[in-house]
Design a protein around this motif. Sequence first.
Motif, PDB file in Angstrom:
ATOM      1  N   ILE A   1      53.480  16.505  51.469  1.00 19.12           N
ATOM      2  CA  ILE A   1      53.037  15.919  52.508  1.00 19.12           C
ATOM      3  C   ILE A   1      53.208  15.667  53.976  1.00 19.12           C
ATOM      4  O   ILE A   1      53.933  16.229  54.619  1.00 19.12           O
ATOM      5  N   SER A   2      52.862  16.266  55.167  1.00 21.47           N
ATOM      6  CA  SER A   2      53.167  16.367  56.320  1.00 21.47           C
ATOM      7  C   SER A   2      53.531  15.762  57.434  1.00 21.47           C
ATOM      8  O   SER A   2      53.267  14.430  57.316  1.00 21.47           O
ATOM      9  N   LYS A   3      54.439  15.725  58.165  1.00 19.85           N
ATOM     10  CA  LYS A   3      54.996  15.097  58.541  1.00 19.85           C
ATOM     11  C   LYS A   3      54.336  15.641  60.388  1.00 19.85           C
ATOM     12  O   LYS A   3      53.972  16.831  60.418  1.00 19.85           O
ATOM     13  N   PRO A   4      54.307  14.728  61.240  1.00 21.24           N
ATOM     14  CA  PRO A   4      55.006  13.189  60.731  1.00 21.24           C
ATOM     15  C   PRO A   4      53.989  12.369  60.068  1.00 21.24           C
ATOM     16  O   PRO A   4      52.981  13.165  59.588  1.00 21.24           O
ATOM     17  N   PHE A   5      54.178  11.171  59.267  1.00 17.19           N
ATOM     18  CA  PHE A   5      53.502  11.500  58.644  1.00 17.19           C
ATOM     19  C   PHE A   5      53.003   9.257  58.728  1.00 17.19           C
ATOM     20  O   PHE A   5      54.271   8.578  59.317  1.00 17.19           O
ATOM     21  N   LYS A   6      52.222   8.933  57.663  1.00 14.43           N
ATOM     22  CA  LYS A   6      52.497   6.857  57.366  1.00 14.43           C
ATOM     23  C   LYS A   6      52.784   6.838  56.647  1.00 14.43           C
ATOM     24  O   LYS A   6      52.497   7.086  55.516  1.00 14.43           O
ATOM     25  N   SER A   7      53.949   5.377  56.860  1.00 13.35           N
ATOM     26  CA  SER A   7      54.438   4.810  55.587  1.00 13.35           C
ATOM     27  C   SER A   7      53.411   4.434  54.690  1.00 13.35           C
ATOM     28  O   SER A   7      53.367   4.503  52.947  1.00 13.35           O
ATOM     29  N   GLU A   8      52.010   3.537  54.907  1.00 13.47           N
ATOM     30  CA  GLU A   8      51.771   3.566  53.997  1.00 13.47           C
ATOM     31  C   GLU A   8      51.195   4.733  52.987  1.00 13.47           C
ATOM     32  O   GLU A   8      51.200   4.264  51.911  1.00 13.47           O
ATOM     33  N   GLU A   9      50.640   5.838  53.523  1.00 15.71           N
ATOM     34  CA  GLU A   9      50.566   7.108  52.703  1.00 15.71           C
ATOM     35  C   GLU A   9      51.248   7.576  51.914  1.00 15.71           C
ATOM     36  O   GLU A   9      50.882   7.382  50.857  1.00 15.71           O
ATOM     37  N   LEU A  10      52.804   7.440  52.136  1.00 14.79           N
ATOM     38  CA  LEU A  10      53.692   7.807  50.824  1.00 14.79           C
ATOM     39  C   LEU A  10      53.928   6.415  50.560  1.00 14.79           C
ATOM     40  O   LEU A  10      53.727   6.843  49.315  1.00 14.79           O
ATOM     41  N   ASN A  11      53.792   5.244  50.890  1.00 19.45           N
ATOM     42  CA  ASN A  11      53.912   4.012  49.631  1.00 19.45           C
ATOM     43  C   ASN A  11      52.836   3.792  48.479  1.00 19.45           C
ATOM     44  O   ASN A  11      52.913   4.321  47.235  1.00 19.45           O
ATOM     45  N   ALA A  12      51.900   4.355  48.683  1.00 18.75           N
ATOM     46  CA  ALA A  12      50.468   4.997  48.340  1.00 18.75           C
ATOM     47  C   ALA A  12      50.386   5.797  46.744  1.00 18.75           C
ATOM     48  O   ALA A  12      49.927   5.526  45.621  1.00 18.75           O
ATOM     49  N   LYS A  13      50.526   7.413  47.977  1.00 17.86           N
ATOM     50  CA  LYS A  13      50.960   8.478  47.404  1.00 17.86           C
ATOM     51  C   LYS A  13      52.420   7.696  45.789  1.00 17.86           C
ATOM     52  O   LYS A  13      51.889   7.970  45.191  1.00 17.86           O
ATOM     53  N   ILE A  14      53.544   7.270  46.345  1.00 16.63           N
ATOM     54  CA  ILE A  14      54.457   7.597  45.236  1.00 16.63           C
ATOM     55  C   ILE A  14      54.274   6.851  43.818  1.00 16.63           C
ATOM     56  O   ILE A  14      54.379   6.269  42.674  1.00 16.63           O
TER      57      ILE A  14
ATOM     58  N   HIS B   1      64.540   2.047  54.075  1.00 12.96           N
ATOM     59  CA  HIS B   1      63.955   1.066  54.627  1.00 12.96           C
ATOM     60  C   HIS B   1      62.782   0.358  53.475  1.00 12.96           C
ATOM     61  O   HIS B   1      62.080  -0.286  53.504  1.00 12.96           O
ATOM     62  N   ASN B   2      61.640   1.466  54.336  1.00 12.79           N
ATOM     63  CA  ASN B   2      60.790   1.056  53.774  1.00 12.79           C
ATOM     64  C   ASN B   2      60.334   0.926  51.968  1.00 12.79           C
ATOM     65  O   ASN B   2      59.753   0.303  51.688  1.00 12.79           O
ATOM     66  N   LEU B   3      61.104   2.529  51.008  1.00 19.08           N
ATOM     67  CA  LEU B   3      60.775   2.557  50.204  1.00 19.08           C
ATOM     68  C   LEU B   3      61.622   0.518  49.439  1.00 19.08           C
ATOM     69  O   LEU B   3      60.952  -0.361  48.073  1.00 19.08           O
ATOM     70  N   THR B   4      63.025   0.641  49.997  1.00 13.27           N
ATOM     71  CA  THR B   4      63.275  -0.406  49.269  1.00 13.27           C
ATOM     72  C   THR B   4      63.044  -2.203  49.997  1.00 13.27           C
ATOM     73  O   THR B   4      62.453  -2.756  49.007  1.00 13.27           O
ATOM     74  N   ARG B   5      61.974  -2.433  50.991  1.00 19.75           N
ATOM     75  CA  ARG B   5      60.915  -3.205  50.885  1.00 19.75           C
ATOM     76  C   ARG B   5      59.432  -3.415  49.880  1.00 19.75           C
ATOM     77  O   ARG B   5      59.733  -4.341  49.361  1.00 19.75           O
ATOM     78  N   GLU B   6      60.044  -2.030  49.512  1.00 21.12           N
ATOM     79  CA  GLU B   6      58.398  -2.114  48.452  1.00 21.12           C
ATOM     80  C   GLU B   6      59.446  -2.028  47.016  1.00 21.12           C
ATOM     81  O   GLU B   6      58.521  -2.329  45.630  1.00 21.12           O
ATOM     82  N   GLY B   7      60.550  -2.462  47.032  1.00 20.92           N
ATOM     83  CA  GLY B   7      60.949  -2.557  45.499  1.00 20.92           C
ATOM     84  C   GLY B   7      61.692  -1.289  44.971  1.00 20.92           C
ATOM     85  O   GLY B   7      62.181  -1.489  43.645  1.00 20.92           O
ATOM     86  N   PHE B   8      61.781  -0.420  45.430  1.00 17.85           N
ATOM     87  CA  PHE B   8      62.162   0.939  44.914  1.00 17.85           C
ATOM     88  C   PHE B   8      63.463   0.865  44.948  1.00 17.85           C
ATOM     89  O   PHE B   8      64.505   0.362  46.267  1.00 17.85           O
ATOM     90  N   SER B   9      64.451   1.727  44.490  1.00 22.33           N
ATOM     91  CA  SER B   9      66.150   1.803  44.308  1.00 22.33           C
ATOM     92  C   SER B   9      65.897   2.963  45.634  1.00 22.33           C
ATOM     93  O   SER B   9      65.386   4.540  44.320  1.00 22.33           O
TER      94      SER B   9
ATOM     95  N   LEU C   1      65.051   9.615  44.722  1.00 19.53           N
ATOM     96  CA  LEU C   1      65.803  10.248  45.092  1.00 19.53           C
ATOM     97  C   LEU C   1      65.602  10.810  46.751  1.00 19.53           C
ATOM     98  O   LEU C   1      64.127  11.592  46.804  1.00 19.53           O
ATOM     99  N   VAL C   2      66.502  10.715  47.363  1.00 15.41           N
ATOM    100  CA  VAL C   2      65.459  11.503  48.927  1.00 15.41           C
ATOM    101  C   VAL C   2      65.588  12.104  49.813  1.00 15.41           C
ATOM    102  O   VAL C   2      67.467  11.945  49.665  1.00 15.41           O
ATOM    103  N   ILE C   3      65.563  13.794  49.625  1.00 16.68           N
ATOM    104  CA  ILE C   3      66.584  15.091  50.222  1.00 16.68           C
ATOM    105  C   ILE C   3      66.249  14.953  51.485  1.00 16.68           C
ATOM    106  O   ILE C   3      65.123  15.919  51.346  1.00 16.68           O
ATOM    107  N   ASP C   4      66.921  14.625  52.591  1.00 14.15           N
ATOM    108  CA  ASP C   4      66.227  15.254  53.721  1.00 14.15           C
ATOM    109  C   ASP C   4      67.489  15.223  54.727  1.00 14.15           C
ATOM    110  O   ASP C   4      68.645  15.068  54.700  1.00 14.15           O
TER     111      ASP C   4
END
Length: 438
Positions: A104-117, A21-29, A7-10
Amino acid sequence: MQSHKILVIDDNPDLREIITHNLTREGFSIIQSQGALDGIQKATDEKPDLIILDVVLPVMDGFQVCAILKGKRETADIPVIFLSARDQVDDKVRGLNLGGIDYISKPFKSEELNAKIKSLLRSRDHDISLNPLSLLPGNKIIEEKLHAMLRNGKKFAVGYVDIDNFKSYNDKYGFFRGDEVLLFLSKTLSSAIRILGAEEDFIGHIGGDDFLFISVPEKVESICKTIITNFDEHVPSFYDSSDREAGYIESVNRLGIPTIIPLMTLSVAVVTNQNRDINHPGEMAAIAAELKSYLKSFPGSNFKIDQRTANESKEIIEKKKIMVIEPNTDIARKFDQALIKKNVFVRYVENGASALLLMTSMKPDLILMNSHLPLIDGFTLFGQIKKNKDFEKIPVFIYSSEPFDRLITRGEVQIPPENFIDLNNLDSYISDIIQKVV
């Protein structure tokens, strides 16, 4: 890989779309939410595996949202990652103290967010295999253990442990006190296995008030006796003094009828492959369910070790079960004198409401009841029994000291003369009635 729900709350739609878009490519719903209140509602309804929560939101900030989520039973265990353009140490500390698992502080890299998730969800998938309350192995590990045990071909005994009347306790005293009872049973099982069990013995928490242990057949009886003795000795202390002294709690059943619920007890159904081959955990569960249904027809805590062969009847052939609904102890003693030499099990119930509640689990072979009962009179109860498809075939005899012709018109269902017993001649009737059933 099974798709995890995030769930993304923003309140920023562009950032939500980028993360989605980024997380859907990684297979997440992905579930999107644009604000605090909507996010809380979606977290409650959707039960996501993880929440990405912006700190700066309208109406209330992300810290307040997190505090609400962590205070709700349905969402308390969902991990939360904070996102924020605010990079102060104090904000990070506040977020983590509120139960956030990362910041995680903005701006962030998608790779960093993906790895942490991915890291967090791997850890959560491992932790979720443990029951969050007892920290005993949960269903996933239990199933793996049972399959491995069946493959190795050794003799085993699996005890399925269930607390009787736990739901009524939970309804009256609340989940927190109910959790204390579950933790107590968890410790009771662990202690018994540690002291009496074998080196490879196992304990699991199926969920709620259902537990499981695995041991060797020669040790299981002493383990069961120890568990039950310890539980029965200490469980009254979980009740308020008034209920403890009374020996029951007053409740209302699903029909809205006042009823009396005994203090909690244990039913322990033991399944073993000593006399039969068992090839699947589902087989064990089916046998255990049959045993537990039988055990719950008896008062107090009980255990049974199933030692039948595969060729024997699936029915548990034991004593015939008779329910006597009688509030008067002097009359109950008359039944004792008449039944003491019969190969039957007798369950005495003081009122009709409790009898209705007990019938589903006990499935008596015969019901004997007084016409004068508290809460529900005998005539009304007779009608309710005969109108219920589950009970209509059970022989029911009603007795009274009043003449039959005065009673025949009472209640919604007319009582046949052959189902009436003159209480003044009880001794001469009872033996003949029992003989028909036994």
